[in-house]
Design a protein around this motif. Structure first.
Motif, PDB file in Angstrom:
ATOM      1  N   UNK A   9      41.000  25.173  73.838  1.00  0.00           N
ATOM      2  CA  UNK A   9      41.353  26.537  74.247  1.00  0.00           C
ATOM      3  C   UNK A   9      42.257  27.196  73.213  1.00  0.00           C
ATOM      4  N   UNK A  10      43.267  26.476  72.778  1.00  0.00           N
ATOM      5  CA  UNK A  10      44.194  27.039  71.785  1.00  0.00           C
ATOM      6  C   UNK A  10      43.464  27.357  70.487  1.00  0.00           C
ATOM      7  N   UNK A  11      42.613  26.446  70.032  1.00  0.00           N
ATOM      8  CA  UNK A  11      41.869  26.697  68.797  1.00  0.00           C
ATOM      9  C   UNK A  11      40.946  27.905  68.935  1.00  0.00           C
ATOM     10  N   UNK A  12      40.294  28.051  70.084  1.00  0.00           N
ATOM     11  CA  UNK A  12      39.405  29.192  70.284  1.00  0.00           C
ATOM     12  C   UNK A  12      40.175  30.508  70.337  1.00  0.00           C
ATOM     13  N   UNK A  13      41.316  30.505  71.004  1.00  0.00           N
ATOM     14  CA  UNK A  13      42.103  31.740  71.079  1.00  0.00           C
ATOM     15  C   UNK A  13      42.665  32.106  69.714  1.00  0.00           C
ATOM     16  N   UNK A  14      43.151  31.125  68.970  1.00  0.00           N
ATOM     17  CA  UNK A  14      43.651  31.401  67.619  1.00  0.00           C
ATOM     18  C   UNK A  14      42.515  31.911  66.730  1.00  0.00           C
ATOM     19  N   UNK A  15      41.366  31.278  66.826  1.00  0.00           N
ATOM     20  CA  UNK A  15      40.204  31.747  66.060  1.00  0.00           C
ATOM     21  C   UNK A  15      39.809  33.160  66.451  1.00  0.00           C
ATOM     22  N   UNK A  16      39.902  33.446  67.747  1.00  0.00           N
ATOM     23  CA  UNK A  16      39.586  34.788  68.219  1.00  0.00           C
ATOM     24  C   UNK A  16      40.556  35.813  67.635  1.00  0.00           C
ATOM     25  N   UNK A  17      41.861  35.490  67.659  1.00  0.00           N
ATOM     26  CA  UNK A  17      42.847  36.424  67.128  1.00  0.00           C
ATOM     27  C   UNK A  17      42.670  36.640  65.632  1.00  0.00           C
ATOM     28  N   UNK A  18      42.430  35.563  64.898  1.00  0.00           N
ATOM     29  CA  UNK A  18      42.216  35.696  63.451  1.00  0.00           C
ATOM     30  C   UNK A  18      40.970  36.531  63.179  1.00  0.00           C
ATOM     31  N   UNK A  19      39.911  36.228  63.896  1.00  0.00           N
ATOM     32  CA  UNK A  19      38.669  36.983  63.707  1.00  0.00           C
ATOM     33  C   UNK A  19      38.801  38.437  64.115  1.00  0.00           C
ATOM     34  N   UNK A  20      39.559  38.676  65.174  1.00  0.00           N
ATOM     35  CA  UNK A  20      39.714  40.048  65.659  1.00  0.00           C
ATOM     36  C   UNK A  20      40.420  40.925  64.635  1.00  0.00           C
ATOM     37  N   UNK A  21      41.450  40.383  64.006  1.00  0.00           N
ATOM     38  CA  UNK A  21      42.219  41.181  63.062  1.00  0.00           C
ATOM     39  C   UNK A  21      41.669  41.118  61.636  1.00  0.00           C
ATOM     40  N   UNK A  22      41.062  39.999  61.251  1.00  0.00           N
ATOM     41  CA  UNK A  22      40.605  39.848  59.874  1.00  0.00           C
ATOM     42  C   UNK A  22      39.168  40.341  59.682  1.00  0.00           C
ATOM     43  N   UNK A  23      38.314  40.122  60.693  1.00  0.00           N
ATOM     44  CA  UNK A  23      36.895  40.464  60.568  1.00  0.00           C
ATOM     45  C   UNK A  23      36.430  41.246  61.791  1.00  0.00           C
ATOM     46  N   UNK A  24      36.786  42.518  61.887  1.00  0.00           N
ATOM     47  CA  UNK A  24      36.426  43.288  63.087  1.00  0.00           C
ATOM     48  C   UNK A  24      34.923  43.533  63.229  1.00  0.00           C
ATOM     49  N   UNK A  25      34.147  43.298  62.191  1.00  0.00           N
ATOM     50  CA  UNK A  25      32.710  43.562  62.263  1.00  0.00           C
ATOM     51  C   UNK A  25      31.959  42.509  63.068  1.00  0.00           C
ATOM     52  N   UNK A  26      32.538  41.336  63.257  1.00  0.00           N
ATOM     53  CA  UNK A  26      31.851  40.265  63.984  1.00  0.00           C
ATOM     54  C   UNK A  26      32.364  40.184  65.426  1.00  0.00           C
ATOM     55  N   UNK A  27      32.304  41.305  66.122  1.00  0.00           N
ATOM     56  CA  UNK A  27      32.836  41.394  67.474  1.00  0.00           C
ATOM     57  C   UNK A  27      32.127  40.496  68.465  1.00  0.00           C
TER      58      UNK A  27
END
Length: 51
Positions: A9-27
């Motif tokens: 869960x922690x890894x998925x949420x961290x990955x989600x946050x990184x992806x959300x801010x770093x790569x907004x195109x892969x929503x």
């Protein structure tokens, strides 16, 4: 072994946050990770394991 779900869960949420801010195109992928993390949290709560 019982803490593996929380690690995932922690890894998925961290990955989600990184992806959300770093790569907004892969929503789509970002939201899929968030849904998986929420499902795992709900599963852990429903099965009655200590939080």
């Amino acid at each position: 072994m019982k803490d593996i779900i929380w690690i995932i869960v922690v890894l998925l949420v961290v990955g989600w946050l990184i992806g959300f801010f770093a790569f907004p195109a892969v929503g789509g992928l970002i939201h899929a990770l968030l849904v998986i993390a929420v499902i795992l949290i709900i599963y852990k709560v429903v099965t009655g394991r200590s939080v």
